[in-house]
Design an enzyme around this catalytic site. Sequence first.
Site, PDB file in Angstrom:
ATOM      1  N   PHE A 112       9.001 -59.816  -1.889  1.00 18.77           N
ATOM      2  CA  PHE A 112       9.594 -58.475  -1.833  1.00 18.77           C
ATOM      3  C   PHE A 112      10.395 -58.233  -0.561  1.00 18.77           C
ATOM      4  O   PHE A 112      11.269 -57.357  -0.524  1.00 18.77           O
ATOM      5  CB  PHE A 112       8.501 -57.414  -2.005  1.00 18.77           C
ATOM      6  CG  PHE A 112       7.804 -56.994  -0.742  1.00 18.77           C
ATOM      7  CD1 PHE A 112       8.237 -55.895  -0.016  1.00 18.77           C
ATOM      8  CD2 PHE A 112       6.692 -57.687  -0.274  1.00 18.77           C
ATOM      9  CE1 PHE A 112       7.590 -55.493   1.146  1.00 18.77           C
ATOM     10  CE2 PHE A 112       6.047 -57.299   0.873  1.00 18.77           C
ATOM     11  CZ  PHE A 112       6.492 -56.191   1.595  1.00 18.77           C
ATOM     12  N   LYS A 113      10.127 -59.022   0.480  1.00 16.57           N
ATOM     13  CA  LYS A 113      10.857 -58.817   1.731  1.00 16.57           C
ATOM     14  C   LYS A 113      12.370 -59.021   1.560  1.00 16.57           C
ATOM     15  O   LYS A 113      13.165 -58.488   2.335  1.00 16.57           O
ATOM     16  CB  LYS A 113      10.330 -59.760   2.814  1.00 16.57           C
ATOM     17  CG  LYS A 113       8.815 -59.673   3.068  1.00 16.57           C
ATOM     18  CD  LYS A 113       8.400 -58.349   3.665  1.00 16.57           C
ATOM     19  CE  LYS A 113       6.897 -58.251   3.849  1.00 16.57           C
ATOM     20  NZ  LYS A 113       6.356 -59.120   4.885  1.00 16.57           N
ATOM     21  N   ASP A 114      12.773 -59.787   0.543  1.00 11.90           N
ATOM     22  CA  ASP A 114      14.203 -59.979   0.297  1.00 11.90           C
ATOM     23  C   ASP A 114      14.911 -58.656   0.030  1.00 11.90           C
ATOM     24  O   ASP A 114      16.099 -58.513   0.337  1.00 11.90           O
ATOM     25  CB  ASP A 114      14.424 -60.891  -0.914  1.00 11.90           C
ATOM     26  CG  ASP A 114      14.058 -62.341  -0.646  1.00 11.90           C
ATOM     27  OD1 ASP A 114      14.275 -62.815   0.483  1.00 11.90           O
ATOM     28  OD2 ASP A 114      13.545 -62.999  -1.572  1.00 11.90           O
ATOM     29  N   THR A 145       7.877 -62.284   5.558  1.00 14.92           N
ATOM     30  CA  THR A 145       8.936 -61.677   6.367  1.00 14.92           C
ATOM     31  C   THR A 145       9.814 -62.746   7.000  1.00 14.92           C
ATOM     32  O   THR A 145      11.042 -62.635   7.031  1.00 14.92           O
ATOM     33  CB  THR A 145       8.339 -60.787   7.476  1.00 14.92           C
ATOM     34  OG1 THR A 145       7.686 -59.668   6.886  1.00 14.92           O
ATOM     35  CG2 THR A 145       9.408 -60.287   8.427  1.00 14.92           C
TER      36      THR A 145
END
Length: 476
Positions: A112-114, A145
């Site tokens: 999800f950090k993308d 991250t």
Amino acid sequence: MKYISTRGGMEPAPYSAILLEGLATDGGLAVPETLPQVSPAEIESWRALSYPELAAEILSRFATDIPREVLERMTRDAYASERFVAEEIVPLTRIDDEISLVGLSEGPTLAFKDMAMQFLGQALEYVLARTDRALNIIGATSGDTGSAAEYALRGKDGVAVFMLSPQGRMSAFQRAQMYSLDDENIHNIAIDGVFDDCQNLVKALSGDLDFKRMHHLGTVNSINLGRITSQLVYYFWAWLRASDGVPAAERAAFEVSVTVPSGNFGNILSGHLAKSMGLPLRKLVLAANENNVLDEFFRTGVYAPRSAAETHATSSPSMDISKASNLERFVFDLLGRDPERLAAAWRELDETGRIDLTGELPRFDAEFGLQSGTSTHADRVATIRSVFEGSGQLIDPHTADGVKVAREHLEPGVPMLVLETAKPEKFPDIVFEATGERLGMPEHLADLLELPQRVTEMPDDAAQLRAFIAERAVQR
């Protein structure tokens, strides 16, 4: 729109400036001077927008010093279809009658950090080119991250990345994603310690104003408000998709709850801000693993971070965090956005190792809709198995923490969304333990684990880290 510090010692600054700073100059965190508000009619008008278009619409309320046409180009490039597996960028997938997953792991590093890093890479490149500055990113990662930041910033002009990770505390996939990059501007540093030790080093160097200015230090950890604001977008997107089948006359009153696997409190903080802006979120449910300091805080009102020795190495390693940097932004709101009260609370934390906010405890749920729960390894295994058996969907262990806790907070008639954290391929051992399914690598990453790895091992020592960065920092 200007930004101030939670601790009151920073002159109001524009969005471009706080993207480059990381920590505020007084050691606090940047927050909006006033939070923009959106009406039900405005949200409804966004229903037909694509994800990049929605991102430009929401971010334009925060990045008011960036021309709208530039912002639209940034979001088109950040969320281009060739960067993401799913055509819609963020798909919603129902796993049972009450819970849907918000698919945030369709990007280049399968995490999800993308969603934030792809935008932040575009924004930083624009700001640096406009100001003719260099930026040396110092960050800490407990898993995802680091790779998301490095993939977003690799090869970019005027930027170097110094990413700290805890030795032996990430999965083989996570290590390979980071350490196999051979770009000259990427520097991986494995610290002898846990994530909180890495995070403390980042804060120590970011708080050393002379060193920070001399070497143009910034950060892409979730203390960077650019990440928090870009994560707001998928809360609005998820609500719009969840309400697509609701009659138009009923949409303004339509609420969903969202469960968020949480470590550093950045992802759920974005939900808190979205709710505060006017998005109809009923509950925000924080899911912790065995490092459940935040769950204890939301249950008792006492925040008591644990030491490195007390921080467990778990099968959801990206959440192996005992001191959540972004909690300061929530406590700032909780204390009436009063920097003096906030500073006093953090002095209490420094002096006693804890903050006692039991007097504010009734407001956590009643005013902010925040609840929480804890998940264990056995819970993760059981949840991965039950989701697979019930829906055919495989989920990663962090998402499993979220689903387990979400099931404990269901309310009749209120859909529950769980924010997906990563693809299960990044954590094949626990998936095999839970389901007997052996996951191979995604086709485009088939040789990842075989690539040479480049990493510098280092003790938990700020002086040694300073010397390493000083020798390799990009200068203009």
